[in-house]
Enzyme design. Sequence first.
Site, PDB file in Angstrom:
ATOM      1  N   ARG A  13      30.154 108.982  42.938  1.00 48.13           N
ATOM      2  CA  ARG A  13      29.807 108.693  44.335  1.00 48.13           C
ATOM      3  C   ARG A  13      30.628 107.528  44.871  1.00 48.13           C
ATOM      4  O   ARG A  13      31.005 107.492  46.047  1.00 48.13           O
ATOM      5  CB  ARG A  13      28.305 108.401  44.448  1.00 48.13           C
ATOM      6  CG  ARG A  13      27.444 109.661  44.328  1.00 48.13           C
ATOM      7  CD  ARG A  13      25.982 109.320  44.079  1.00 48.13           C
ATOM      8  NE  ARG A  13      25.283 108.829  45.250  1.00 48.13           N
ATOM      9  CZ  ARG A  13      24.531 109.573  46.065  1.00 48.13           C
ATOM     10  NH1 ARG A  13      24.403 110.872  45.840  1.00 48.13           N
ATOM     11  NH2 ARG A  13      23.909 109.050  47.097  1.00 48.13           N
ATOM     12  N   CYS A  23      14.911 108.378  52.284  1.00 53.39           N
ATOM     13  CA  CYS A  23      14.779 109.708  52.894  1.00 53.39           C
ATOM     14  C   CYS A  23      13.622 110.431  52.197  1.00 53.39           C
ATOM     15  O   CYS A  23      13.702 111.602  51.886  1.00 53.39           O
ATOM     16  CB  CYS A  23      16.085 110.492  52.823  1.00 53.39           C
ATOM     17  SG  CYS A  23      16.747 110.674  51.172  1.00 53.39           S
ATOM     18  N   GLY A  80      28.280 105.958  51.144  1.00 56.77           N
ATOM     19  CA  GLY A  80      28.865 104.981  52.036  1.00 56.77           C
ATOM     20  C   GLY A  80      28.793 105.202  53.542  1.00 56.77           C
ATOM     21  O   GLY A  80      29.398 104.450  54.293  1.00 56.77           O
ATOM     22  N   ASN A  81      28.016 106.178  53.967  1.00 60.49           N
ATOM     23  CA  ASN A  81      27.923 106.375  55.424  1.00 60.49           C
ATOM     24  C   ASN A  81      27.349 105.142  56.120  1.00 60.49           C
ATOM     25  O   ASN A  81      27.813 104.745  57.197  1.00 60.49           O
ATOM     26  CB  ASN A  81      27.032 107.582  55.747  1.00 60.49           C
ATOM     27  CG  ASN A  81      27.812 108.880  55.681  1.00 60.49           C
ATOM     28  OD1 ASN A  81      29.041 108.873  55.744  1.00 60.49           O
ATOM     29  ND2 ASN A  81      27.111 109.989  55.556  1.00 60.49           N
ATOM     30  N   LYS A  82      26.356 104.545  55.481  1.00 56.17           N
ATOM     31  CA  LYS A  82      25.733 103.371  56.122  1.00 56.17           C
ATOM     32  C   LYS A  82      26.665 102.163  56.007  1.00 56.17           C
ATOM     33  O   LYS A  82      26.684 101.311  56.892  1.00 56.17           O
ATOM     34  CB  LYS A  82      24.357 103.099  55.511  1.00 56.17           C
ATOM     35  CG  LYS A  82      23.384 104.249  55.780  1.00 56.17           C
ATOM     36  CD  LYS A  82      22.008 104.009  55.214  1.00 56.17           C
ATOM     37  CE  LYS A  82      21.163 105.259  55.278  1.00 56.17           C
ATOM     38  NZ  LYS A  82      21.511 106.276  54.275  1.00 56.17           N
ATOM     39  N   CYS A 120      22.634  99.686  47.542  1.00 56.15           N
ATOM     40  CA  CYS A 120      22.724 101.012  46.895  1.00 56.15           C
ATOM     41  C   CYS A 120      23.538 101.861  47.860  1.00 56.15           C
ATOM     42  O   CYS A 120      23.003 102.588  48.686  1.00 56.15           O
ATOM     43  CB  CYS A 120      21.330 101.586  46.695  1.00 56.15           C
ATOM     44  SG  CYS A 120      20.295 100.619  45.589  1.00 56.15           S
ATOM     45  N   ALA A 121      24.847 101.752  47.780  1.00 51.68           N
ATOM     46  CA  ALA A 121      25.684 102.057  48.942  1.00 51.68           C
ATOM     47  C   ALA A 121      26.319 103.443  48.997  1.00 51.68           C
ATOM     48  O   ALA A 121      26.646 103.930  50.079  1.00 51.68           O
ATOM     49  CB  ALA A 121      26.795 101.020  49.023  1.00 51.68           C
ATOM     50  N   ASP A 136      18.930 100.883  50.582  1.00 51.32           N
ATOM     51  CA  ASP A 136      18.654 102.319  50.747  1.00 51.32           C
ATOM     52  C   ASP A 136      18.633 102.934  49.335  1.00 51.32           C
ATOM     53  O   ASP A 136      19.557 103.655  48.956  1.00 51.32           O
ATOM     54  CB  ASP A 136      19.793 102.897  51.610  1.00 51.32           C
ATOM     55  CG  ASP A 136      19.614 104.356  51.981  1.00 51.32           C
ATOM     56  OD1 ASP A 136      18.493 104.755  52.317  1.00 51.32           O
ATOM     57  OD2 ASP A 136      20.616 105.106  51.936  1.00 51.32           O
ATOM     58  N   ASP A 153      26.937 100.163  43.749  1.00 54.06           N
ATOM     59  CA  ASP A 153      26.305 101.416  43.338  1.00 54.06           C
ATOM     60  C   ASP A 153      26.579 101.590  41.852  1.00 54.06           C
ATOM     61  O   ASP A 153      27.526 101.016  41.320  1.00 54.06           O
ATOM     62  CB  ASP A 153      26.832 102.621  44.133  1.00 54.06           C
ATOM     63  CG  ASP A 153      25.813 103.760  44.183  1.00 54.06           C
ATOM     64  OD1 ASP A 153      25.139 103.937  45.211  1.00 54.06           O
ATOM     65  OD2 ASP A 153      25.677 104.472  43.154  1.00 54.06           O
TER      66      ASP A 153
HETATM   67  N1  SAM Z   1      23.229 104.284  51.340  1.00 59.60           N
HETATM   68  C1  SAM Z   1      23.937 105.477  50.910  1.00 59.60           C
HETATM   69  C2  SAM Z   1      24.599 106.129  52.112  1.00 59.60           C
HETATM   70  O1  SAM Z   1      24.122 105.945  53.223  1.00 59.60           O
HETATM   71  O2  SAM Z   1      25.598 106.814  51.945  1.00 59.60           O
HETATM   72  C3  SAM Z   1      23.030 106.425  50.174  1.00 59.60           C
HETATM   73  C4  SAM Z   1      22.366 105.775  48.988  1.00 59.60           C
HETATM   74  S1  SAM Z   1      21.459 106.873  47.963  1.00 59.60           S
HETATM   75  C5  SAM Z   1      19.992 107.123  48.842  1.00 59.60           C
HETATM   76  C6  SAM Z   1      20.950 105.823  46.694  1.00 59.60           C
HETATM   77  C7  SAM Z   1      22.079 105.298  45.826  1.00 59.60           C
HETATM   78  O3  SAM Z   1      21.563 104.281  44.978  1.00 59.60           O
HETATM   79  C8  SAM Z   1      22.711 106.323  44.890  1.00 59.60           C
HETATM   80  O4  SAM Z   1      24.072 106.449  45.186  1.00 59.60           O
HETATM   81  C9  SAM Z   1      22.502 105.738  43.499  1.00 59.60           C
HETATM   82  O5  SAM Z   1      23.611 105.956  42.645  1.00 59.60           O
HETATM   83  C10 SAM Z   1      22.333 104.269  43.804  1.00 59.60           C
HETATM   84  N2  SAM Z   1      21.598 103.471  42.818  1.00 59.60           N
HETATM   85  C11 SAM Z   1      20.549 103.835  42.054  1.00 59.60           C
HETATM   86  N3  SAM Z   1      20.142 102.810  41.286  1.00 59.60           N
HETATM   87  C12 SAM Z   1      20.933 101.757  41.590  1.00 59.60           C
HETATM   88  C13 SAM Z   1      21.002 100.405  41.135  1.00 59.60           C
HETATM   89  N4  SAM Z   1      20.155  99.944  40.222  1.00 59.60           N
HETATM   90  N5  SAM Z   1      21.947  99.599  41.674  1.00 59.60           N
HETATM   91  C14 SAM Z   1      22.817 100.064  42.603  1.00 59.60           C
HETATM   92  N6  SAM Z   1      22.794 101.340  43.062  1.00 59.60           N
HETATM   93  C15 SAM Z   1      21.869 102.171  42.563  1.00 59.60           C
END
Ligand code: SAM
Length: 307
Positions: A139, A233, A114-116, A110-111, A181, A134
């Site tokens: 995003r 978070c 993309g910082n991670k 769930c990227a 994440d 994602d």
């Molecule tokens: N890891 C990211 C970063 O560090 O920048 C932040 C991720 S954020 C907490 C959670 C992400 O999960 C969101 O961008 C959301 O769109 C994505 N998401 C939600 N459901 C998902 C799924 N079923 N498959 C893939 N991504 C999903």
Amino acid sequence: QAACPRACQVPRYVRVNTLKTCVDDVIDFFKRQGYSYLGKAASVEELRALSGKKFLLDLHLPELLVFPPETDFHDNLLYTSGHIILQDKASCLPAFLLSPAAGSHVIDACAAPGNKTSHLAAILKNKGQIFAFDVDTKRLATMNTMLMRAGVTGFQLAQQDFLTVDPRDPKYSKVTYILLDPSCSGSGMVNRVPREEAAPSAERLQALAGFQRKVLSHALSFPALQRLVYSTCSLHREENEDVVHAVLQEWGSAFRLVNAFPSWPCRGLAAFSGAESCLRASPADTLTHGFFVAVLERHGKGTAAPS
Ligand code: SAM
């Protein structure tokens, strides 16, 4: 409560993007911009005491510089050129603790934004393969720009629900590391609306936890997986310790919880025996956003871990 006062306590953390530069060069750059470098912090109290144009090297993370909370680098050349990433310290823990060996195949499930992912690429030294997923188009577009700016190569970005990614697809047969994440309540973010207004309903928490359990279990089904980091978070036990506990039970003895980063001061809530192996973070204890991290490993197959 107007703007959340806790946001004012959290320092400005600057992760040095080692794909483009090194810590010493960034320190020299800021010195030339009139900042005084105070060396490596010895305690969280030293970070708390920072003020004016002073900065420190973080005590826990090797490539993290710490500036006073009010510092804004969004227009700084080092930021616009991708040499530094403005990323909260707690959010640097997942990639640091996953610690994939250079050359590995890694999934960031769930990227976006993309910082991670860019942190993972830096740890991999751009050697290996990152499969990033994602569902959110906007995003993902931001993420693509960010990864380009950060000099990340060797990644495949897909707009796809991670739950529909087939673990048996030969493409993923060498995936040994997964960073997960997932979407969460965000209740640990200090710059959000005051917490009592943002508190998720019991139904929302239940729905989020259901998704988180499903996606964690799906991640564990990748056949070559050795090590996984689960992070949120969120401050809610339902999205954190309870998710990890339920999924570990579901998988029996196949995976174990790693006692991650023993020197980290803030541990998982005592929701089950061994939950102290998980990490928590908070503005009060670690001077970061509220955060949760768990590290899982396939039983009997140890990989090197940060101490
Ligand atoms: N890891 C990211 C970063 O560090 O920048 C932040 C991720 S954020 C907490 C959670 C992400 O999960 C969101 O961008 C959301 O769109 C994505 N998401 C939600 N459901 C998902 C799924 N079923 N498959 C893939 N991504 C999903």
